[in-house]
Design a protein around this motif. Structure first.
Motif, PDB file in Angstrom:
ATOM      1  N   GLY A   1       0.726  -1.213  -0.050  1.00 21.07           N
ATOM      2  CA  GLY A   1      -0.065   0.006  -0.093  1.00 21.07           C
ATOM      3  C   GLY A   1       0.613   1.295   0.016  1.00 21.07           C
ATOM      4  N   VAL A   2       2.013   1.358   0.239  1.00 21.61           N
ATOM      5  CA  VAL A   2       2.895   2.418   0.105  1.00 21.61           C
ATOM      6  C   VAL A   2       3.478   2.702  -1.098  1.00 21.61           C
ATOM      7  N   ILE A   3       3.437   3.713  -1.720  1.00 20.17           N
ATOM      8  CA  ILE A   3       4.134   4.256  -2.992  1.00 20.17           C
ATOM      9  C   ILE A   3       4.982   5.424  -2.653  1.00 20.17           C
ATOM     10  N   CYS A   4       6.005   5.548  -3.700  1.00 20.35           N
ATOM     11  CA  CYS A   4       6.834   6.388  -3.639  1.00 20.35           C
ATOM     12  C   CYS A   4       6.437   7.921  -4.374  1.00 20.35           C
ATOM     13  N   GLY A   5       6.816   8.731  -4.290  1.00 22.41           N
ATOM     14  CA  GLY A   5       6.807  10.054  -5.189  1.00 22.41           C
ATOM     15  C   GLY A   5       6.669   9.633  -6.579  1.00 22.41           C
ATOM     16  N   LYS A   6       7.534   8.913  -7.150  1.00 22.96           N
ATOM     17  CA  LYS A   6       7.318   8.397  -8.669  1.00 22.96           C
ATOM     18  C   LYS A   6       6.221   7.959  -8.994  1.00 22.96           C
ATOM     19  N   GLY A   7       5.767   6.765  -7.909  1.00 26.68           N
ATOM     20  CA  GLY A   7       4.366   6.164  -8.427  1.00 26.68           C
ATOM     21  C   GLY A   7       3.148   7.049  -8.099  1.00 26.68           C
ATOM     22  N   ALA A   8       3.215   7.817  -7.225  1.00 27.41           N
ATOM     23  CA  ALA A   8       2.180   8.847  -7.012  1.00 27.41           C
ATOM     24  C   ALA A   8       2.097  10.044  -8.067  1.00 27.41           C
ATOM     25  N   SER A   9       3.231  10.290  -8.638  1.00 26.55           N
ATOM     26  CA  SER A   9       3.314  11.200  -9.929  1.00 26.55           C
ATOM     27  C   SER A   9       2.908  10.494 -11.247  1.00 26.55           C
ATOM     28  N   GLY A  10       2.676   9.234 -11.148  1.00 24.55           N
ATOM     29  CA  GLY A  10       2.371   8.571 -12.417  1.00 24.55           C
ATOM     30  C   GLY A  10       1.376   8.959 -13.350  1.00 24.55           C
ATOM     31  N   ILE A  11       0.269   9.590 -12.548  1.00 26.03           N
ATOM     32  CA  ILE A  11      -0.951  10.230 -13.169  1.00 26.03           C
ATOM     33  C   ILE A  11      -0.486  11.201 -14.300  1.00 26.03           C
ATOM     34  N   MET A  12       0.791  11.787 -13.964  1.00 28.12           N
ATOM     35  CA  MET A  12       1.272  13.112 -14.980  1.00 28.12           C
ATOM     36  C   MET A  12       1.818  12.446 -16.382  1.00 28.12           C
ATOM     37  N   THR A  13       2.069  11.309 -16.215  1.00 31.11           N
ATOM     38  CA  THR A  13       2.295  10.675 -17.512  1.00 31.11           C
ATOM     39  C   THR A  13       1.137  10.534 -18.773  1.00 31.11           C
ATOM     40  N   HIS A  14      -0.148  10.516 -18.070  1.00 33.82           N
ATOM     41  CA  HIS A  14      -1.341  10.738 -18.696  1.00 33.82           C
ATOM     42  C   HIS A  14      -1.973  11.888 -19.176  1.00 33.82           C
ATOM     43  N   THR A  15      -1.714  12.796 -18.009  1.00 36.11           N
ATOM     44  CA  THR A  15      -2.371  14.361 -18.160  1.00 36.11           C
ATOM     45  C   THR A  15      -1.494  15.294 -18.791  1.00 36.11           C
ATOM     46  N   SER A  16      -0.351  15.109 -18.750  1.00 35.54           N
ATOM     47  CA  SER A  16       0.742  15.909 -19.430  1.00 35.54           C
ATOM     48  C   SER A  16       0.483  16.412 -20.831  1.00 35.54           C
ATOM     49  N   PRO A  17       0.491  17.988 -20.870  1.00 29.91           N
ATOM     50  CA  PRO A  17       0.530  18.344 -22.311  1.00 29.91           C
ATOM     51  C   PRO A  17       1.520  17.966 -23.098  1.00 29.91           C
ATOM     52  N   SER A  18       2.781  17.753 -22.525  1.00 31.74           N
ATOM     53  CA  SER A  18       3.758  17.458 -23.665  1.00 31.74           C
ATOM     54  C   SER A  18       3.996  15.742 -24.088  1.00 31.74           C
ATOM     55  N   ARG A  19       2.977  15.076 -23.365  1.00 28.36           N
ATOM     56  CA  ARG A  19       2.832  13.585 -23.777  1.00 28.36           C
ATOM     57  C   ARG A  19       2.669  13.540 -25.206  1.00 28.36           C
ATOM     58  N   LEU A  20       3.244  12.376 -25.659  1.00 25.60           N
ATOM     59  CA  LEU A  20       3.355  11.922 -27.252  1.00 25.60           C
ATOM     60  C   LEU A  20       2.342  11.559 -27.304  1.00 25.60           C
ATOM     61  N   ARG A  21       1.572  11.760 -28.474  1.00 25.55           N
ATOM     62  CA  ARG A  21       0.168  11.346 -28.704  1.00 25.55           C
ATOM     63  C   ARG A  21       0.278  10.763 -30.014  1.00 25.55           C
ATOM     64  N   ALA A  22       1.352  10.563 -30.904  1.00 24.24           N
ATOM     65  CA  ALA A  22       1.574   9.746 -32.208  1.00 24.24           C
ATOM     66  C   ALA A  22       2.943   9.487 -32.176  1.00 24.24           C
ATOM     67  N   PRO A  23       3.124   8.366 -33.237  1.00 24.97           N
ATOM     68  CA  PRO A  23       4.580   8.076 -33.285  1.00 24.97           C
ATOM     69  C   PRO A  23       5.140   9.123 -34.208  1.00 24.97           C
ATOM     70  N   LEU A  24       6.544   9.153 -33.613  1.00 20.63           N
ATOM     71  CA  LEU A  24       7.305  10.245 -34.320  1.00 20.63           C
ATOM     72  C   LEU A  24       8.699   9.742 -34.735  1.00 20.63           C
ATOM     73  N   LYS A  25       9.052  10.278 -35.962  1.00 18.02           N
ATOM     74  CA  LYS A  25      10.431   9.710 -36.498  1.00 18.02           C
ATOM     75  C   LYS A  25      11.319  10.927 -36.849  1.00 18.02           C
ATOM     76  N   ALA A  26      12.545  10.768 -36.345  1.00 15.39           N
ATOM     77  CA  ALA A  26      13.636  11.659 -36.550  1.00 15.39           C
ATOM     78  C   ALA A  26      13.772  12.122 -38.054  1.00 15.39           C
ATOM     79  N   GLY A  27      13.871  13.329 -38.364  1.00 16.73           N
ATOM     80  CA  GLY A  27      14.113  13.728 -39.932  1.00 16.73           C
ATOM     81  C   GLY A  27      15.369  14.641 -39.935  1.00 16.73           C
ATOM     82  N   ARG A  28      15.683  15.272 -40.809  1.00 18.39           N
ATOM     83  CA  ARG A  28      16.580  16.299 -41.034  1.00 18.39           C
ATOM     84  C   ARG A  28      15.965  17.538 -41.441  1.00 18.39           C
ATOM     85  N   PRO A  29      16.620  18.805 -40.649  1.00 12.95           N
ATOM     86  CA  PRO A  29      17.497  18.887 -39.850  1.00 12.95           C
ATOM     87  C   PRO A  29      17.019  18.619 -38.318  1.00 12.95           C
TER      88      PRO A  29
END
Length: 95
Positions: free
Chosen positions: A55-83
């Protein structure tokens, strides 16, 4: 003189459903409960029945919700291009 107060729900349920799963924020793999409301993550807490963290979780676990709600979350596959730019690609072009 008694005043009548309006009926207000003081404690609305935080979730429609609760899913039990494992946290992947670090190597410990603690048990967590994910509270969902309208299909979206609303709250994460520790799973008391899990043998690793009980039942005990660390700060990383408690902040896991941010991986779903962050505006900077990737929403599509990306591929590196040039430049040095990332461009959106469809899933069948990856490889």
């Amino acid at each position: 003189m008694a005043t009548s107060e309006p009926d207000i729900a003081l404690s609305e349920p935080s979730a429609d459903e609760i899913k039990t799963t494992t946290c992947y924020m670090c190597a410990c793999r603690c048990g967590i409960r994910v509270h969902l409301k309208d299909g979206r993550v609303r709250y994460i807490d520790g799973n008391r029945d899990h043998p690793v963290n009980r039942g005990v979780i660390c700060g990383k676990g408690a902040s896991g919700i941010m991986t779903h709600t962050s505006p900077s979350r990737l929403r599509a596959p990306l591929k590196a291009g040039r430049p040095a730019r990332l461009r959106r690609v469809s899933g069948n072009l990856l490889g």
